[in-house]
Design an enzyme around this catalytic site. Structure first.
Site, mmCIF file in Angstrom:
data_model
loop_
_atom_site.group_PDB
_atom_site.id
_atom_site.type_symbol
_atom_site.label_atom_id
_atom_site.label_comp_id
_atom_site.label_asym_id
_atom_site.label_seq_id
_atom_site.Cartn_x
_atom_site.Cartn_y
_atom_site.Cartn_z
ATOM 1 N N HIS A 195 30.697 -74.582 -69.226
ATOM 2 C CA HIS A 195 31.348 -73.504 -70.140
ATOM 3 C C HIS A 195 32.654 -73.132 -69.488
ATOM 4 O O HIS A 195 32.757 -73.133 -68.153
ATOM 5 C CB HIS A 195 30.432 -72.299 -70.027
ATOM 6 C CG HIS A 195 30.726 -71.266 -71.139
ATOM 7 N ND1 HIS A 195 31.188 -71.453 -72.301
ATOM 8 C CD2 HIS A 195 30.851 -69.921 -70.834
ATOM 9 C CE1 HIS A 195 31.719 -70.369 -72.869
ATOM 10 N NE2 HIS A 195 31.354 -69.408 -72.045
ATOM 11 N N CYS A 238 34.762 -73.514 -76.337
ATOM 12 C CA CYS A 238 35.258 -72.868 -75.221
ATOM 13 C C CYS A 238 36.206 -73.014 -74.281
ATOM 14 O O CYS A 238 37.250 -72.445 -73.889
ATOM 15 C CB CYS A 238 33.912 -72.353 -74.157
ATOM 16 S SG CYS A 238 33.528 -73.993 -73.576
#
Length: 364
Positions: free
Chosen positions: A309, A31
């Site tokens: 994330h 990510c």
């Protein structure tokens, strides 16, 4: 993408016909890479130059990080459908092959990846330019030499690549000796600015603090060439010239000596949709009025530096979009503002924080 795809297509009904909105497949821990790639794809000056570069590549060119990126952008740009998902597997495989930092399954830092990608791109373009220069000199040698500077051992001229032209700005490190008042200036270049942050502050305030006066005394005295000895001095860092695309990195991860570890700063830092740079030098007084528009925000979700994330919030035309790996969704400007941070230092109510900001000079 299913229902999300339909929702996205409706939201983008008035978007430019030639624009594409593709999610990127995640390979377990990528990510950090996907979020930065989306911000760069929607940085139009960068994308346009990279697509031109992709069009010039011979079919037998040796694979490297930059041409893998060019291939990925060309794949998205030439897709028949407006929305979808692509796999950046070839790029990610090359990244891991080139740099062991990004191997394995640990959480990586998006800013560290961005720095590496831009610097590596510059290096690869410089190598190509030098190889072309060498070929031209060899061709010119048959006719009586390649001109001045072509002699073996001559100092190499610095090469400014198109990546430099888009992202590189200049700073001046100004130091004033308090004994003789001599001012020493040293110029530095940057591809992005890393800014210290405080609780409940603004981006403008962070930029002002970046250029604030610092006292050099006691163990930090400055060696003045005029006085030929260590002296007390004042120094400041000023923006001499800003690039067409300005990347600002908010230093949200801080090493706490007492705890012996990195921790994430949840601080609220308000960043504007439009930015004027006020802390420029007298070299370019008009630069203070230059208007920059926020085009992308790389957001870190989570409570610490070693897990979490990354997503990208992108502005395309009047519409803001969230790019979360494979998922692409329309969002509102207020949702972008929700990533400013928490009003309490250890606030657990908001874990989404703006981390890397992409601004583009208004009008190109």
């Amino acid at each position: 993408m299913g229902a999300n795809s339909t929702k996205l297509e409706k939201a983008l009904a008035e978007a430019p016909e030639d624009e594409r909105y593709y999610g990127l497949e995640n390979f377990g821990n990528t990510c950090y890479c996907n979020s930065v790639l989306q911000a760069l794809y929607f940085c139009k000056p960068f994308r346009e130059r990279l697509l031109k570069y992709a069009a010039t590549l011979p079919s037998n060119t040796e694979e490297n990080l930059l041409n893998c990126l060019a291939e990925l952008f060309a794949q998205i740009n030439s897709s028949k459908k407006k929305v979808g998902v692509v796999s950046p597997k070839k790029f990610v495989t090359r990244l891991k092959r080139d740099n062991e930092v990004f191997r394995g399954h640990m959480h990586q830092d998006a800013h560290e990846f961005l720095n590496y990608l831009l610097n590596q791109s510059c290096e690869l373009l410089e190598q190509e330019a030098r190889a072309n220069q060498k070929q031209q000199q060899l061709a010119g040698g048959a006719g009586g030499g390649g001109g001045p500077g072509s002699q073996q051992g001559a100092p190499r001229e610095p090469i400014t690549t198109w990546v430099h032209e888009i992202f590189q700005g200049k700073l001046v490190n100004e130091t004033r000796c308090l004994h003789c008042e001599t001012v020493t200036c040293r110029e530095e270049v940057f591809m992005d600015l890393s800014l210290e942050i405080e609780q409940n502050t603004s981006l403008t305030s962070c930029l002002r603090n970046f250029s604030s006066m610092e006292m050099l005394d006691r163990d930090d005295k400055f060696f003045c060439d005029q006085c030929c000895c260590l002296q007390e001095a004042k120094k400041r860092m000023l923006l001499r010239s800003a690039p067409p695309c300005l990347i600002l990195h908010l230093k949200r991860f801080k090493y706490v000596e007492a705890q012996g570890r990195l921790r994430k700063l949840m601080y609220r830092v308000v960043f504007p949709m439009e930015l004027k740079l006020s802390n420029t030098t007298a070299d370019d007084p008009g630069a203070a009025d230059t208007l920059y528009t926020l085009t992308a925000v790389v957001v870190h979700l989570g409570s610490g530096p070693h897990h979490g994330h990354y997503v990208s919030l992108i502005k395309s035309g009047p519409q803001w979009l969230s790019f979360d790996d494979e998922s692409v969704l329309p969002i509102t400007e207020s949702e972008v503002q929700s990533t400013f941070g928490s009003t309490s230092e250890y606030g657990q109510n908001n874990m989404d924080h703006g981390y890397i900001l992409f601004y583009e000079r208004a009008g190109g």
